[in-house]
Write a protein that holds these residues in place. Structure first.
Motif, PDB file in Angstrom:
ATOM      1  N   MET A   8       0.841  -1.195   0.000  1.00  0.00           N
ATOM      2  CA  MET A   8       0.000   0.000   0.000  1.00  0.00           C
ATOM      3  C   MET A   8       0.871   1.237   0.000  1.00  0.00           C
ATOM      4  N   ASN A   9       0.460   2.252  -0.747  1.00  0.00           N
ATOM      5  CA  ASN A   9       1.159   3.533  -0.611  1.00  0.00           C
ATOM      6  C   ASN A   9       0.518   4.304   0.536  1.00  0.00           C
ATOM      7  N   SER A  68      -1.280   7.066   0.777  1.00  0.00           N
ATOM      8  CA  SER A  68      -2.688   7.492   0.659  1.00  0.00           C
ATOM      9  C   SER A  68      -3.635   6.318   0.849  1.00  0.00           C
ATOM     10  N   GLU A  69      -3.262   5.186   0.256  1.00  0.00           N
ATOM     11  CA  GLU A  69      -4.099   3.983   0.384  1.00  0.00           C
ATOM     12  C   GLU A  69      -4.150   3.561   1.856  1.00  0.00           C
ATOM     13  N   PHE A  70      -2.986   3.600   2.516  1.00  0.00           N
ATOM     14  CA  PHE A  70      -2.961   3.249   3.935  1.00  0.00           C
ATOM     15  C   PHE A  70      -3.860   4.195   4.726  1.00  0.00           C
ATOM     16  N   SER A 127      -6.436   6.102   3.990  1.00  0.00           N
ATOM     17  CA  SER A 127      -7.898   5.982   3.877  1.00  0.00           C
ATOM     18  C   SER A 127      -8.367   4.616   4.361  1.00  0.00           C
ATOM     19  N   TYR A 128      -7.591   3.571   4.086  1.00  0.00           N
ATOM     20  CA  TYR A 128      -8.001   2.244   4.559  1.00  0.00           C
ATOM     21  C   TYR A 128      -8.062   2.196   6.082  1.00  0.00           C
ATOM     22  N   GLU A 169       5.862   3.572   1.247  1.00  0.00           N
ATOM     23  CA  GLU A 169       5.168   2.480   0.568  1.00  0.00           C
ATOM     24  C   GLU A 169       5.350   1.241   1.420  1.00  0.00           C
TER      25      GLU A 169
END
Lengths: 266, 266
Positions: free
Chosen positions: B122-123, B125-127, B129-130, B223
């Motif tokens: 996960m990058n 941003s993905e981390f 929001s998740y 990342e």
């Protein structure tokens, strides 16, 4: 072994239990160690949105301060804590001493006077700007106490609410108003810096109780005849956030600043 | 009176001192009682304005938590507190264990894992929001810990500042940047709700330290390869405001929100 020696041994065994050689886990707490701390239950934005279910007992609150303000479970009245006693000024205008109730929002501290001014013949705006000019900084919290005689005071209280709770700005449209003339009593409250907005009511938030402790309420307006006005510099604050499902699911108003003005002074 | 009775009386007098009938003033303190409290030194708006003089010793800070972040006197590096040890990641990129220094801004808690997720590839941003989607509420504070392997991490630190201190948004223009690839370590920090902006950095604020505890810094980007990501629900917070003349006289920026974005992620 004679009876005296046996008795002595029993006494020594009993006595030895009093000698605590390991007191690492015991910390003496007295009010002086925890003075200068503003202890707060919940946040003003949660109260504004209708979080009126009490979750901290007043008896617990009183272990964190002897001076403060707030409200009660179901928004049932206005709270004044003064000299360690909690008063509930209900919608009938009467002040009741309480302990076995809960609060959804309250702010208390151990009041220690830092500076005192003797003020005469001032309206509320004049008082607010004069007293603010005496604060050492706008970046600090102050507990504020005025004791003396007021030519006029206007206060309010509200009735206990029923679910589904309305927002506070709507509840106060049906508030009970009380008007006092030539009354002696104490104003109790705080001055909160701007950077704490969202958490607490910015600037002044004051409640009133009469000298005979029978009436009072949330202050909407006053005219000072002659008072002793003190502030207590309060550089630490401790906030207890609610953890109810209702709080977890809340969305807070973008219009908080305006809503607070409505609730505080009208 | 015979000697036995006199002796008994002496013993009773000695023994009576052990019976504390009024233990109102003694409170047992251990870390469990004060878990779930975010302990904070100063405010983000004061730090942004250049309040870099330390006033709380790190040794004191470590009595309030074993996990957290911050900076040091004169803004000398980035702080990571992990497992009760305080690390100072200086502008040379090296992590030093410290205790006899002071902090002008720090945030710590006793970390107690509430929920853990195993995340891969996960990058940032993905981390963000998740992980936010896993929080029970947006109205709460969370301590956040990620331990594992990162394919990339970009961090920064800053050099000690000299008076007259520049504002933080200007200081970071000269920050030292460190880039790690395929590195194992721990991200330490917090997620702060919006209503605390002005007091603390809203949303995520994370620092990093390598597994071997030799390097790290304030996280600008990462990342994730494979990490264990945990959060600790923290429903109470305790803030110590500065009381220096410098703090008293400060005016805070109206542009705080934008300045924080510059400082936090660039």
């Amino acid at each position: 072994m004679n009876i005296f020696v046996k008795f002595l041994m029993v006494i020594m065994v009993l006595f030895s239990g009093c000698i605590d050689t390991n007191d690492n886990s015991v910390l003496e707490v007295n009010s002086e160690q925890f003075s200068d701390v503003l202890y707060q239950v919940s946040t003003i934005n949660a109260l504004m949105e209708g979080l009126y279910d009490g979750f901290i007992p007043v008896s617990d609150l009183l272990t964190h301060g002897d001076f403060g303000i707030g409200t009660f479970d179901k928004l049932d009245g206005e709270m004044v804590v003064l000299d360690g006693i909690c008063y509930q000024i209900k919608a009938d205008g009467v002040a009741y001493t309480v302990e076995n109730v809960t609060t959804p929002f309250a702010v208390v501290t151990w009041f220690e006077n830092d500076e005192t001014y003797y003020l005469n013949d001032m309206n509320i705006s004049e008082f607010e700007s004069y007293f603010e000019s005496k604060f050492p900084s706008k970046n600090m919290i102050y507990a504020v106490k005025l004791t003396g005689n007021f030519s006029k005071i206007k206060t309010r209280s509200v009735s206990p609410q029923e679910k589904t709770y309305e927002k506070l700005a709507d509840v106060v449209k049906n508030q009970s108003i009380f008007e006092f003339e030539n009354v002696s009593g104490t104003c109790v409250g705080f001055w909160i810096p701007d950077f704490m907005s969202g958490l607490n009511v910015p600037l002044y938030h004051l409640h009133f109780i009469t000298d005979d402790r029978t009436a009072g309420g949330h202050i909407l307006d006053f005219e000072i005849n002659s008072v002793e006005a003190s502030f207590d510099i309060t550089p630490e604050f401790y906030v207890i956030l609610p953890t109810s499902e209702e709080y977890y699911g809340m969305e807070f108003s973008d219009n908080l600043e305006n809503d607070i003005k409505i609730v505080e002074k009208q």
